[in-house]
Design a protein around this motif. Structure first.
Motif, short mmCIF file in Angstrom:
data_model
loop_
_atom_site.label_atom_id
_atom_site.label_comp_id
_atom_site.label_asym_id
_atom_site.label_seq_id
_atom_site.Cartn_x
_atom_site.Cartn_y
_atom_site.Cartn_z
N LEU B 72 0.62 -1.30 0.02
CA LEU B 72 0.09 -0.13 0.17
C LEU B 72 0.66 0.87 0.21
CD1 LEU B 72 -2.64 1.07 -0.21
CD2 LEU B 72 -2.46 0.84 2.99
N MET B 73 1.84 1.23 0.92
CA MET B 73 2.31 2.06 1.28
C MET B 73 3.35 2.79 -0.29
SD MET B 73 1.53 4.09 3.96
CE MET B 73 2.61 5.40 2.62
N VAL B 75 2.68 1.93 -3.21
CA VAL B 75 1.85 2.45 -3.86
C VAL B 75 1.65 4.30 -3.92
CG1 VAL B 75 -0.63 2.80 -5.69
CG2 VAL B 75 0.21 0.83 -5.14
N VAL B 76 1.26 4.44 -2.96
CA VAL B 76 0.85 5.50 -2.33
C VAL B 76 2.43 6.76 -2.22
CG1 VAL B 76 0.57 7.24 0.23
CG2 VAL B 76 -0.41 5.21 -0.51
N ARG B 77 2.98 5.87 -1.70
CA ARG B 77 4.80 7.06 -2.10
C ARG B 77 5.01 7.06 -3.72
NH1 ARG B 77 6.69 8.39 2.33
NH2 ARG B 77 6.41 6.93 4.12
N GLU B 79 2.37 7.44 -5.61
CA GLU B 79 1.51 8.24 -6.51
C GLU B 79 2.25 10.06 -6.05
OE1 GLU B 79 -2.31 5.97 -7.34
OE2 GLU B 79 -2.13 7.07 -6.12
N ALA B 80 2.25 9.95 -4.98
CA ALA B 80 2.56 11.68 -4.16
C ALA B 80 3.66 11.60 -5.11
CB ALA B 80 3.08 10.86 -2.92
N ASP B 189 -3.26 13.59 -12.87
CA ASP B 189 -4.69 13.35 -11.76
C ASP B 189 -4.08 12.49 -9.76
OD1 ASP B 189 -4.66 15.85 -12.83
OD2 ASP B 189 -7.09 15.34 -13.12
N GLY B 190 -3.36 12.34 -9.71
CA GLY B 190 -3.21 11.34 -8.79
C GLY B 190 -3.66 9.98 -8.68
N THR B 191 -3.98 9.52 -9.74
CA THR B 191 -5.15 8.04 -9.94
C THR B 191 -3.96 7.14 -10.56
OG1 THR B 191 -6.77 8.79 -11.57
CG2 THR B 191 -7.10 9.03 -9.19
N VAL B 192 -4.25 5.84 -10.66
CA VAL B 192 -4.09 5.48 -11.56
C VAL B 192 -4.64 4.63 -12.49
CG1 VAL B 192 -1.18 5.21 -10.76
CG2 VAL B 192 -2.56 3.38 -9.93
N VAL B 232 -6.39 -1.98 -8.75
CA VAL B 232 -4.36 -1.31 -8.39
C VAL B 232 -3.70 -1.57 -8.30
CG1 VAL B 232 -6.61 -0.01 -7.27
CG2 VAL B 232 -6.18 -1.49 -6.15
N PRO B 233 -2.45 -1.37 -8.19
CA PRO B 233 -0.74 -1.68 -8.20
C PRO B 233 -0.58 -2.06 -6.64
CG PRO B 233 -0.84 0.25 -9.55
CD PRO B 233 -2.33 0.09 -8.60
N THR B 234 -0.35 -3.66 -7.02
CA THR B 234 0.13 -3.66 -5.65
C THR B 234 1.40 -3.55 -5.05
OG1 THR B 234 -0.37 -6.37 -6.30
CG2 THR B 234 -2.21 -5.42 -5.45
N SER B 235 1.94 -3.21 -5.86
CA SER B 235 3.60 -2.93 -5.18
C SER B 235 4.42 -1.95 -5.57
CB SER B 235 4.33 -4.40 -5.70
OG SER B 235 4.03 -4.00 -7.34
#
Lengths: 200, 244
Positions: B72-73, B75-77, B79-80, B189-192, B232-235
């Motif tokens: 999760l992190m 993907v979050v990092r 995208e950030a 725009d912050g989504t994939v 959604v990405p998982t890695s």
């Protein structure tokens, strides 16, 4: 802001940083709520891999949300678990996985783990789980059953009525009586600070 | 439904079902409209809410696997970083340059943009050669640290093929774990959004169709996935291309 400072923030303030797409704040948010969220997802979908997918989807939807958290929606915990519940129910309906059991007899599993293996937060969560289950277990079976079917199974009152072969009014009445009794027991035995303890 | 200062028994039934999330969409909307104007009913729902909110706490409490947090992190990092590129990671191809290239070179087999390649180690610059005949269109790209990637530089380009479809070309990609695939994603725009899945050949080369959907995209990402149908990405990304 350092991670230590973020960890001291209230949920609502932390979400302000998450809304600004701060990944460190999101990590703190996940660390606080990921465990209960995963537990709820697993309870609904009954499968660890599917529960992981649900959590991934739910938390990414929170991360990507443009609307962000709104205090009017309740506490951050309730709001985020509501999102997880909706995702889990969607996943349950999409998957061929049989619905998980609908009883609340998890104590045997909990007791099987030695207390020293648990962190303080886990121990508190599990003690809370026992207290809440106590409130639910005290309900007549027909009342706890409709509450479980609605909340964990994602069934509407009309679906439950068809499932159980009971009139719709009976099902709704059982939901109300069960919730009111559970709420009253919580007021007696647990600190609930955000609402009046008296039935309106 | 109108507020009367007291709640009728039948109304309580509807409100309890609403609090449990057991009403259909139309019924729930009707209740919400009523709650906006009826304080006694709103008070009743607020009173019930803690009982509903504590239902999740009644379940067996499990610890999520650490791999879920890492995934999760990642993907979050990723995208950030795609939305707000780190100051220490200089842009490879400026948005204006990329867009001007696009306007000029919308033809087959022409390099459109060079991808920033995530590879292990410190920030490193290297060249990604243009394919086709436009050998003068070369661009310095910047490698950023990522877990699990090879020290050897991964080369990647995005081209427009026939029909103006964008195509991702990669070289020197390591083999994914057995059973896994690489998945390309379009970040916007912050989504994939998922694009295409691919596997590299024995030389580590492969191509993946990105479609004609790069308009407004800010990056192309590549992750390793256990199956090709992920939404959604998982890695964490092993490749990232900040396009604009």
């Amino acid at each position: 802001m350092t991670r230590e400072e973020m960890q001291r923030l209230a949920d609502e303030d932390l979400m302000t940083l998450v809304d600004r797409k701060d990944p460190d704040a999101f990590e703190v948010f996940y660390d606080r709520h990921g465990g209960p969220a995963y537990s709820l997802a697993h309870r609904i979908v009954g499968d660890r891999t599917l529960a992981e997918d649900v959590i991934q989807e739910a938390f990414l939807s929170i991360w990507r949300s443009k609307a962000g958290y709104d205090r009017a929606r309740g506490s951050v915990r309730s709001w985020s678990l509501g999102i997880v519940r909706n995702r889990a129910i969607d996943a349950l309906r999409r998957s061929a996985t049989p619905a998980p059991r609908l009883d609340l007899d998890d104590d045997a599993v909990l007791e099987g783990q030695h207390a020293t293996e648990l962190t303080d937060s886990e121990a508190i969560r599990r003690e809370t789980a026992r207290n809440v289950r106590g409130a639910l277990d005290a309900l007549p079976r027909e009342q706890s059953q409709v509450i479980e079917l609605a909340y964990f199974g994602g069934f509407s009152h009309s679906e439950i009525a068809r499932m159980l072969g009971e009139p719709l009014g009976t099902i709704k009445g059982r939901m109300r009586l069960g919730l009111e009794k559970a709420r009253a027991r919580l007021a007696e035995g647990m600190a609930v600070r955000d609402s009046s303890e008296v039935l309106p | 439904m109108t507020g009367t200062g007291m709640i009728h028994g039948e109304r309580r039934d509807d409100l309890a079902a609403y609090a449990l999330g057991a009403l259909g969409v139309a019924e729930a909307s009707e209740v919400e409209a009523h709650l906006a104007t009826c304080e006694p009913c709103a008070d009743y729902v607020r009173w019930l809410r803690p009982a509903v909110d504590l239902l999740p706490a009644s379940v067996e409490q499990l610890e999520p696997p650490t791999s879920l947090r890492e995934s999760l992190m990642g993907v979050v990092r990723g995208e950030a970083a795609a939305v707000q590129p780190a100051a220490s990671a200089p842009a490879v191809t400026s948005p204006s340059r990329w867009r001007s290239w696009r306007g000029v070179v919308l033809r087959p087999a022409t390099v459109l943009a060079a991808l920033a390649v995530l590879a292990a180690g410190a920030l490193t610059g290297y060249l990604v050669s243009a394919s086709g005949t436009d050998s003068d269109e070369r661009s310095l790209v910047t490698a950023q640290a990522a877990r699990g990637a090879s020290d050897e530089a991964i080369a990647a380009t995005v081209e427009y093929g026939a029909g103006d479809d964008a195509i991702l070309q990669v070289a020197r990609m390591p083999d994914p774990a057995p059973g896994n695939v690489y998945q390309a994603w379009i970040s916007r725009d912050g989504t994939v959004e998922p694009a295409a899945a691919f596997l590299p050949n024995q030389d580590g080369a492969s191509t993946a169709a990105l479609g004609d959907t790069l308009e407004g995209a800010d990056a192309v990402l590549v992750t390793e996935e256990p199956r090709p149908d992920r939404k959604v990405p998982t890695s964490a990304p092993v490749l990232r291309a900040p396009l604009g």
